[in-house]
Design a protein around this motif. Sequence first.
Motif, PDB file in Angstrom:
ATOM      1  N   VAL A 187       0.823  -1.205   0.000  1.00 53.26           N
ATOM      2  CA  VAL A 187       0.000   0.000   0.000  1.00 53.26           C
ATOM      3  C   VAL A 187       0.860   1.260   0.000  1.00 53.26           C
ATOM      4  CG1 VAL A 187      -1.826   1.247   1.195  1.00 53.26           C
ATOM      5  CG2 VAL A 187      -1.856  -1.238   1.154  1.00 53.26           C
ATOM      6  N   ILE A 191       1.136   1.861  -4.038  1.00 53.51           N
ATOM      7  CA  ILE A 191       0.033   2.771  -4.353  1.00 53.51           C
ATOM      8  C   ILE A 191       0.433   4.213  -4.058  1.00 53.51           C
ATOM      9  CG2 ILE A 191      -2.402   3.245  -3.944  1.00 53.51           C
ATOM     10  CD1 ILE A 191      -1.766   0.601  -5.377  1.00 53.51           C
ATOM     11  N   ARG A 195       0.683   5.586  -8.496  1.00 55.93           N
ATOM     12  CA  ARG A 195      -0.576   6.062  -9.047  1.00 55.93           C
ATOM     13  C   ARG A 195      -0.291   7.023 -10.185  1.00 55.93           C
ATOM     14  NH1 ARG A 195      -2.660   9.460  -5.365  1.00 55.93           N
ATOM     15  NH2 ARG A 195      -1.148   8.858  -3.772  1.00 55.93           N
ATOM     16  N   ARG A 196      -1.320   7.307 -10.961  1.00 56.00           N
ATOM     17  CA  ARG A 196      -1.133   8.216 -12.095  1.00 56.00           C
ATOM     18  C   ARG A 196      -0.649   9.585 -11.626  1.00 56.00           C
ATOM     19  NH1 ARG A 196      -6.006  10.459 -15.822  1.00 56.00           N
ATOM     20  NH2 ARG A 196      -4.760  11.507 -17.406  1.00 56.00           N
ATOM     21  N   SER A 197      -1.227  10.065 -10.509  1.00 53.59           N
ATOM     22  CA  SER A 197      -0.902  11.431 -10.098  1.00 53.59           C
ATOM     23  C   SER A 197       0.410  11.510  -9.326  1.00 53.59           C
ATOM     24  CB  SER A 197      -2.039  11.981  -9.226  1.00 53.59           C
ATOM     25  OG  SER A 197      -2.293  11.093  -8.160  1.00 53.59           O
ATOM     26  N   GLU A 213      -0.271  24.078  -7.189  1.00 54.08           N
ATOM     27  CA  GLU A 213      -1.249  23.524  -8.123  1.00 54.08           C
ATOM     28  C   GLU A 213      -1.555  22.064  -7.782  1.00 54.08           C
ATOM     29  OE1 GLU A 213       0.176  23.439 -12.092  1.00 54.08           O
ATOM     30  OE2 GLU A 213      -1.746  22.752 -12.898  1.00 54.08           O
ATOM     31  N   GLY A 216      -3.415  21.759  -4.633  1.00 54.97           N
ATOM     32  CA  GLY A 216      -4.796  22.158  -4.836  1.00 54.97           C
ATOM     33  C   GLY A 216      -5.644  21.048  -5.431  1.00 54.97           C
ATOM     34  N   GLU A 217      -5.003  20.177  -6.228  1.00 53.35           N
ATOM     35  CA  GLU A 217      -5.753  19.051  -6.788  1.00 53.35           C
ATOM     36  C   GLU A 217      -6.044  18.010  -5.717  1.00 53.35           C
ATOM     37  OE1 GLU A 217      -3.457  17.500 -10.005  1.00 53.35           O
ATOM     38  OE2 GLU A 217      -3.366  19.452 -10.988  1.00 53.35           O
ATOM     39  N   GLU A 218      -5.037  17.718  -4.891  1.00 48.80           N
ATOM     40  CA  GLU A 218      -5.193  16.639  -3.918  1.00 48.80           C
ATOM     41  C   GLU A 218      -5.896  17.101  -2.652  1.00 48.80           C
ATOM     42  OE1 GLU A 218      -2.873  13.589  -2.902  1.00 48.80           O
ATOM     43  OE2 GLU A 218      -2.945  12.855  -4.970  1.00 48.80           O
ATOM     44  N   SER A 220      -7.746  20.266  -1.807  1.00 52.15           N
ATOM     45  CA  SER A 220      -8.266  21.573  -2.175  1.00 52.15           C
ATOM     46  C   SER A 220      -8.749  22.368  -0.963  1.00 52.15           C
ATOM     47  CB  SER A 220      -9.387  21.415  -3.193  1.00 52.15           C
ATOM     48  OG  SER A 220     -10.271  20.414  -2.784  1.00 52.15           O
TER      49      SER A 220
ATOM     50  N   PHE B 195      -7.834  -2.168   2.485  1.00 58.47           N
ATOM     51  CA  PHE B 195      -6.883  -1.339   1.747  1.00 58.47           C
ATOM     52  C   PHE B 195      -6.464  -1.894   0.390  1.00 58.47           C
ATOM     53  CE2 PHE B 195      -6.579   0.864   5.742  1.00 58.47           C
ATOM     54  CZ  PHE B 195      -6.554   2.171   5.297  1.00 58.47           C
ATOM     55  N   ILE B 196      -6.586  -3.188   0.151  1.00 57.40           N
ATOM     56  CA  ILE B 196      -6.247  -3.690  -1.182  1.00 57.40           C
ATOM     57  C   ILE B 196      -7.305  -3.255  -2.202  1.00 57.40           C
ATOM     58  CG2 ILE B 196      -5.886  -5.749  -2.587  1.00 57.40           C
ATOM     59  CD1 ILE B 196      -3.501  -5.359  -0.940  1.00 57.40           C
ATOM     60  N   SER B 199      -6.934   0.463  -2.688  1.00 56.02           N
ATOM     61  CA  SER B 199      -5.792   0.865  -3.489  1.00 56.02           C
ATOM     62  C   SER B 199      -6.010   0.561  -4.962  1.00 56.02           C
ATOM     63  CB  SER B 199      -4.532   0.129  -3.009  1.00 56.02           C
ATOM     64  OG  SER B 199      -4.313   0.394  -1.645  1.00 56.02           O
ATOM     65  N   TRP B 203      -6.323   3.211  -7.931  1.00 57.12           N
ATOM     66  CA  TRP B 203      -5.344   3.139  -9.014  1.00 57.12           C
ATOM     67  C   TRP B 203      -6.048   3.100 -10.370  1.00 57.12           C
ATOM     68  CZ3 TRP B 203      -3.274  -0.037 -12.877  1.00 57.12           C
ATOM     69  CH2 TRP B 203      -1.942   0.230 -13.222  1.00 57.12           C
ATOM     70  N   GLU B 206      -8.131   6.522 -11.188  1.00 57.99           N
ATOM     71  CA  GLU B 206      -7.387   7.724 -11.579  1.00 57.99           C
ATOM     72  C   GLU B 206      -7.110   7.780 -13.070  1.00 57.99           C
ATOM     73  OE1 GLU B 206      -3.899   9.029  -9.599  1.00 57.99           O
ATOM     74  OE2 GLU B 206      -4.971   9.589  -7.780  1.00 57.99           O
ATOM     75  N   TRP B 207      -7.078   6.619 -13.698  1.00 55.60           N
ATOM     76  CA  TRP B 207      -6.827   6.606 -15.139  1.00 55.60           C
ATOM     77  C   TRP B 207      -8.035   7.097 -15.925  1.00 55.60           C
ATOM     78  CZ3 TRP B 207      -2.117   6.281 -16.985  1.00 55.60           C
ATOM     79  CH2 TRP B 207      -1.129   5.738 -16.129  1.00 55.60           C
ATOM     80  N   LYS B 212      -9.402  17.947 -14.080  1.00 55.06           N
ATOM     81  CA  LYS B 212      -8.875  18.115 -12.732  1.00 55.06           C
ATOM     82  C   LYS B 212      -9.968  18.719 -11.856  1.00 55.06           C
ATOM     83  CE  LYS B 212      -4.154  18.657 -14.206  1.00 55.06           C
ATOM     84  NZ  LYS B 212      -3.065  19.567 -14.567  1.00 55.06           N
ATOM     85  N   PRO B 213     -10.054  18.327 -10.605  1.00 58.29           N
ATOM     86  CA  PRO B 213     -11.077  18.900  -9.738  1.00 58.29           C
ATOM     87  C   PRO B 213     -10.869  20.398  -9.540  1.00 58.29           C
ATOM     88  CG  PRO B 213      -9.755  17.247  -8.580  1.00 58.29           C
ATOM     89  CD  PRO B 213      -9.197  17.376  -9.929  1.00 58.29           C
ATOM     90  N   GLU B 214     -11.968  21.094  -9.364  1.00 55.06           N
ATOM     91  CA  GLU B 214     -11.849  22.542  -9.194  1.00 55.06           C
ATOM     92  C   GLU B 214     -11.293  22.886  -7.828  1.00 55.06           C
ATOM     93  OE1 GLU B 214     -15.844  23.839  -9.737  1.00 55.06           O
ATOM     94  OE2 GLU B 214     -15.984  22.566 -11.526  1.00 55.06           O
ATOM     95  N   VAL B 215     -10.527  23.972  -7.824  1.00 55.55           N
ATOM     96  CA  VAL B 215      -9.934  24.419  -6.551  1.00 55.55           C
ATOM     97  C   VAL B 215     -10.813  25.514  -5.974  1.00 55.55           C
ATOM     98  CG1 VAL B 215      -7.929  25.445  -5.445  1.00 55.55           C
ATOM     99  CG2 VAL B 215      -7.646  23.837  -7.333  1.00 55.55           C
TER     100      VAL B 215
END
Lengths: 276, 215
Positions: A187, A191, A195-197, A213, A216-218, A220, B195-196, B199, B203, B206-207, B212-215
């Motif tokens: 984990v 992970i 991860r992608r980010s 920036e 702010g994405e992770e 916010s 958690f598996i 995770s 994973w 996210e693809w 992107k989320p707004e701030v």
Amino acid sequence: MDTAPRIRRFGVLDRLTHVLLILTFMVLTVTGTGRMYFATDWGQAILDLFGGYDSATLIHIWAGWLMTGGFLFHIAVVLFRLDWRHLGRSLFGPDSLVPTWRDFKEFGQRIAWFFGLAKLPRFERWNYWEKFDYWAVFWGVPLLFISGLMLIYPVETSRLLPGWVLNVALLFHRAEAVLAVTYIIIVHLLIGHFRRSTFPLNEVMFSGSVSVEEAGEEKSDWINRLKRENRLEQLSARAPATLYRVLYFIFGYAVIALGLYLLIAGGYYSQFINIH
Amino acid sequence: MRVAWLFALVLLAPQLAWAQQYSADRYATTNAAAGTDDATAAVRRYRDQLASSGYYETSDARNMLPYGPTETDAYRRAAQADAHAGLGDYSHRKCVACHEQSAANLHTIRANNTCRQCHGPEPIASVTHYFSRLNPVRRHAYVCAKCHEGAGASFASYVVHEPLPSSSEARMAFPALFYSDRLMFWLIVGVFLIFIPHSVGWWIREWFVKKKPEV
């Protein structure tokens, strides 16, 4: 060099404590794995790296003391940082790692997000996942330390407690170590970094800072709060030097590779262990 | 063919009949020679035949109920001064030939101990027998303290031949170990059950994020 505005997340002290934790954890993992797999060729090969069973045990014990020292040091630092006059806000406020009801809601929201049923939670400074990782150390280290101490001094322990407690202590020590190592590798390392980010490496624990920036994405809600309180400038940080980045990339990937190797080889060789 | 059976019977029968008496005699002569033989016949009968709870003289033999011929034999052996008396071809066998799983313990595998270093030379008395060096009344001094200096009776209650912690045997004989094992097992299973999937879901998800989320 990257000139985007950055924000500090971890100070030098916390990063050094974390590096100490990584080093002691990996030494304990490798020597402990060698001891656990003593009956296999793989375990013997690991123990040979440390000069055999006895010296590996000695290194294991000293690394354990060092890890406990780091743990106590961290507790002292936390106690020093606590705002004792406003203890409630200090403990349960957004800058605290103490779990609150919000974390459970965010966990549920994240699960819903997997299936497209909800938006991604707007995290504060610490999300539930980071809090779990942090507190896992708090049950793991004391359990491993106390059971380990009992096994280092079995005769002295048997004066205070019945001798069969040592069987139970060994079971707890081993099971908790297996849990901690597999959790950290699967984990925390895989992970956390792949991860992608975060790919290729989640640098924040080494560089100490992250671009505004990205934060702010992770997280916010944290950035919004800092903007509202005009504290964003206070926490601004410089980008890490290139040489330093190269160093911690090598270090990070060495640890990840070692962890993966131990996980796969450990899984394979576990069928040859016959000790109980 | 019948002759062969008869021959076998002649070979086996006296051995089975005499073995018990033989080992008891051996002790009797040793004790008599050393002048340590007890005067009372009751105590001698007790010493020769019964398993000890460790508190000989005051409380004594365990109430052992055999359930079948195999158990009868095992219980009878657990009460003998020479646990292996009368076993055919005993002197040519290794301990692990019968006690296979007994060698799978840390003392044997890591410390490289032999069986005899703790259980002693022939005749090997049952662990609970009055004669045994592994009897709880003297185990710590006669066996444990050879390596673990300062070992007391409490220390000697460490279980060297530990049952498999998840086994029903452990549940009966060592409940603390069994329930500790269950606790840690469900803790590990619980952590990974959360958690598996968490995770993996994270994973994969996210693809598929485009914005992107707004701030």
